[in-house]
Scaffold this active site. Structure first.
Site, PDB file in Angstrom:
ATOM      1  N   GLU A  81       9.231  17.087  15.295  1.00 38.34           N
ATOM      2  CA  GLU A  81       9.569  16.931  13.885  1.00 38.34           C
ATOM      3  C   GLU A  81       8.633  17.780  13.030  1.00 38.34           C
ATOM      4  O   GLU A  81       7.416  17.640  13.095  1.00 38.34           O
ATOM      5  CB  GLU A  81       9.459  15.466  13.475  1.00 38.34           C
ATOM      6  CG  GLU A  81       9.905  15.223  12.048  1.00 38.34           C
ATOM      7  CD  GLU A  81       9.840  13.764  11.651  1.00 38.34           C
ATOM      8  OE1 GLU A  81      10.740  13.309  10.918  1.00 38.34           O
ATOM      9  OE2 GLU A  81       8.893  13.073  12.064  1.00 38.34           O
TER      10      GLU A  81
ATOM     11  N   GLY B 209       2.363   4.823  13.616  1.00 35.29           N
ATOM     12  CA  GLY B 209       3.177   3.655  13.936  1.00 35.29           C
ATOM     13  C   GLY B 209       2.809   3.041  15.268  1.00 35.29           C
ATOM     14  O   GLY B 209       2.749   1.807  15.414  1.00 35.29           O
TER      15      GLY B 209
ATOM     16  N   GLU C 137       9.472   2.254  11.044  1.00 38.23           N
ATOM     17  CA  GLU C 137      10.411   3.366  10.907  1.00 38.23           C
ATOM     18  C   GLU C 137       9.583   4.639  10.940  1.00 38.23           C
ATOM     19  O   GLU C 137       8.709   4.837  10.107  1.00 38.23           O
ATOM     20  CB  GLU C 137      11.209   3.262   9.605  1.00 38.23           C
ATOM     21  CG  GLU C 137      12.221   2.131   9.590  1.00 38.23           C
ATOM     22  CD  GLU C 137      13.297   2.264  10.646  1.00 38.23           C
ATOM     23  OE1 GLU C 137      13.539   3.396  11.116  1.00 38.23           O
ATOM     24  OE2 GLU C 137      13.894   1.235  11.007  1.00 38.23           O
TER      25      GLU C 137
ATOM     26  N   LYS D 188       0.847  -1.193   0.000  1.00 37.92           N
ATOM     27  CA  LYS D 188       0.000   0.000   0.000  1.00 37.92           C
ATOM     28  C   LYS D 188       0.886   1.249   0.000  1.00 37.92           C
ATOM     29  O   LYS D 188       1.476   1.606   1.014  1.00 37.92           O
ATOM     30  CB  LYS D 188      -0.915   0.036   1.216  1.00 37.92           C
ATOM     31  CG  LYS D 188      -1.854   1.275   1.204  1.00 37.92           C
ATOM     32  CD  LYS D 188      -2.375   1.619   2.569  1.00 37.92           C
ATOM     33  CE  LYS D 188      -2.250   3.059   2.970  1.00 37.92           C
ATOM     34  NZ  LYS D 188      -2.223   4.101   1.967  1.00 37.92           N
TER      35      LYS D 188
ATOM     36  N   SER E 109       4.503   8.268  10.321  1.00 41.93           N
ATOM     37  CA  SER E 109       4.503   9.090  11.524  1.00 41.93           C
ATOM     38  C   SER E 109       4.512   8.243  12.790  1.00 41.93           C
ATOM     39  O   SER E 109       4.103   7.071  12.784  1.00 41.93           O
ATOM     40  CB  SER E 109       3.280  10.007  11.538  1.00 41.93           C
ATOM     41  OG  SER E 109       2.095   9.245  11.748  1.00 41.93           O
TER      42      SER E 109
END
EC number: 1.1.1.257
Length: 483
Positions: free
Chosen positions: A385, A236, A253, A178, A232
């Site tokens: 971030e 996650g 990750e 996906k 993100s």
């Protein structure tokens, strides 16, 4: 449509067939929002489940296929990607906004990844050893983990899928892929190449659509044995909680707030170049971007002055235009987030050095000037971030203070150091609380044949890339036999 021709209306690829979606979506060019790159099919839960079942049905045969068959397929995929890197790079630049040289380089890397794992398919590791019991033989083998769901982000729409898909197939797994909804044409183009590599029906499947529909189906489905996600931190964490509850294997990750430490003994021009590349190239839309520049007090002002001048001179514009060094932000939502953080920095008292403004260019797009602030460790711009061309400078009194600032973050992906001191370089490599360190190099820029990943909130599970990918995409079996 001829084989290899770019498709303006990408469809799903399920069980060896191209399939229309339940609805459609549109991806547009962030360098010129008037241009529609693709009108793509969007899957619903039923189509996602169909892809999972196809992968599960194909698993028994593919998991026992010969390593040579897998190697040949991956080598063919890699060769075609490399042969078409200019064409595919142009597509990437149009759909994601990365400058054309960066986009072409990313596509080439994707091809190299497939070729690397073509070799790894022939080198699946194992061991034979003596038992503590006389006459007993012990062997340790690796087997495919099963059906793997791969959920990838928009910022590297060829390279990140490649470093998940290639090892998954190399080790005998079947795949449901996906891609992010912002880059469906890139996902389709990669799939179109894979579809002509001789893989049996169901071994590789593409389903495009929302995280709520397609992504959640992969996370929840009992036939999906493993999930690899890049994106993100909040998403996650939700995936980890849901997939772990049913004991699926999970690899994540996620974010980064990566430091680049500049010591007083550093080559200042080299340090400024590392900061410029690491913080602003790819429009700062990299999890490895060095958005915290930690500079020793003795060279702080000189470093800031030189970096500011480089930002003033940085050419921002259409991703396909020759000489452009930074393209647009990927879409309006991301641009709004970047500009919001600029305002947050101002309101919290960070000193504005340069940039952070919306830009107008000849074509309507999501352009902004690269932003630089002088901040304190408690400022949000120094802790959260942003995922855009926004960086801040923190002043450090000495090396020990700089290292403490570098580690003062919930993230732990990578950290850089600019210095001419071997002592400090060796100490930093050992004591930086991250998964990757770079000395006199930008934090953004890694090789494809070595492990990639971090610590703390940046990563979960085994590393990606290189031979270490076997830790996630295989499971170990220990066998005993009376000789």
């Amino acid at each position: 449509m001829k084989p290899g021709e770019i498709q303006p209306n990408p469809r799903h690829y399920i069980n060896g067939r191209w399939v229309s979606g339940s609805t459609t979506g549109i991806s547009s060019n962030p360098s010129d929002t008037r241009e529609v790159v693709a009108e793509y099919a969007r899957a619903d839960r039923n189509q996602a489940e169909e892809a999972v079942r196809a992968a599960a049905d194909a698993l028994p045969s593919w998991s026992l296929s010969s390593p040579q068959r897998r190697a040949d397929a991956l080598d063919q995929i890699g060769s075609e990607i490399l042969a078409r890197k200019d064409e595919l790079g142009t597509l990437l630049a149009r759909e994601e906004g990365k400058t054309l040289p960066e986009a072409t380089g990313e596509v080439a890397r994707a091809g190299q990844i497939f070729k690397f794992f073509a070799g790894e398919a022939l080198r699946v590791p194992g061991e034979t050893m003596a038992s503590v019991r006389p006459g007993v033989q012990v062997d340790v083998t690796r087997e495919p983990v099963g059906v793997v769901g791969l959920i990838t982000p928009w910022n590297f729409p060829f390279a990140i899928p490649a470093w998940k898909i290639a090892p998954a197939l190399a080790y005998g797994n079947t795949v449901v892929f996906k891609p992010a909804e912002l880059v469906p044409a890139c996902g389709w183009a990669l799939t179109e190449i894979i579809s002509r590599s001789g893989l049996p029906a169901g071994v590789f499947n593409l389903v495009m659509g929302s995280g709520r529909e397609v992504g959640q189906t992969l996370v929840d489905h009992p036939l999906v044995n493993a999930l690899s996600f890049t994106g993100s931190v909040p998403t996650g964490e939700r995936i980890l909680q849901a997939a772990s509850a049913r004991r699926a294997k999970v690899q994540l990750e996620m974010g980064g707030k990566n430091p680049l430490v500049v010591l007083a003994d550093a080559d200042l021009e080299q340090a400024v170049d590392c900061a410029l590349q690491g913080a602003y190239f790819s429009t700062g839309q990299r999890c490895t971007a060095s958005s915290r520049l930690i500079v020793e007090a003795k060279v702080h002002d000189a470093f800031v002055a030189r970096l500011r001048q480089r930002l003033v001179d940085l050419k921002v514009g259409h991703a396909l235009e020759r000489g452009i060094e930074m393209g647009p932000v990927v879409d309006k939502n991301q641009l709004d987030q970047d500009l919001a953080y600029v305002e947050i920095a101002r309101n919290e008292g960070a000193e504005h050095v340069w940039g952070g403004d919306r830009l107008e260019r000849a074509t309507p797009g999501h352009y902004m000037s690269p932003a630089l602030f002088l901040a304190r460790p408690e400022h949000r711009i120094a802790r959260e971030e942003v995922f855009g061309p926004v960086a801040c400078v923190l002043r450090a009194e000495d090396y020990d203070h700089a290292l403490a600032l570098a580690n003062d973050t919930p993230f732990g992906l990578c950290a850089g150091l600019c210095t001419t001191s071997l002592k400090h370089a060796m100490h930093f490599k050992r004591h930086a609380d991250v998964g990757m360190t770079m000395v006199n190099l930008p934090t953004a820029g890694v090789d494809f044949h070595v492990p990639f990943g971090g610590r703390k909130a940046s990563s979960h599970g085994p590393r990606e890339q290189g031979r270490y990918a076997a830790e996630f995409f295989t499971t170990v079996k220990t066998g005993y036999m009376l000789a």
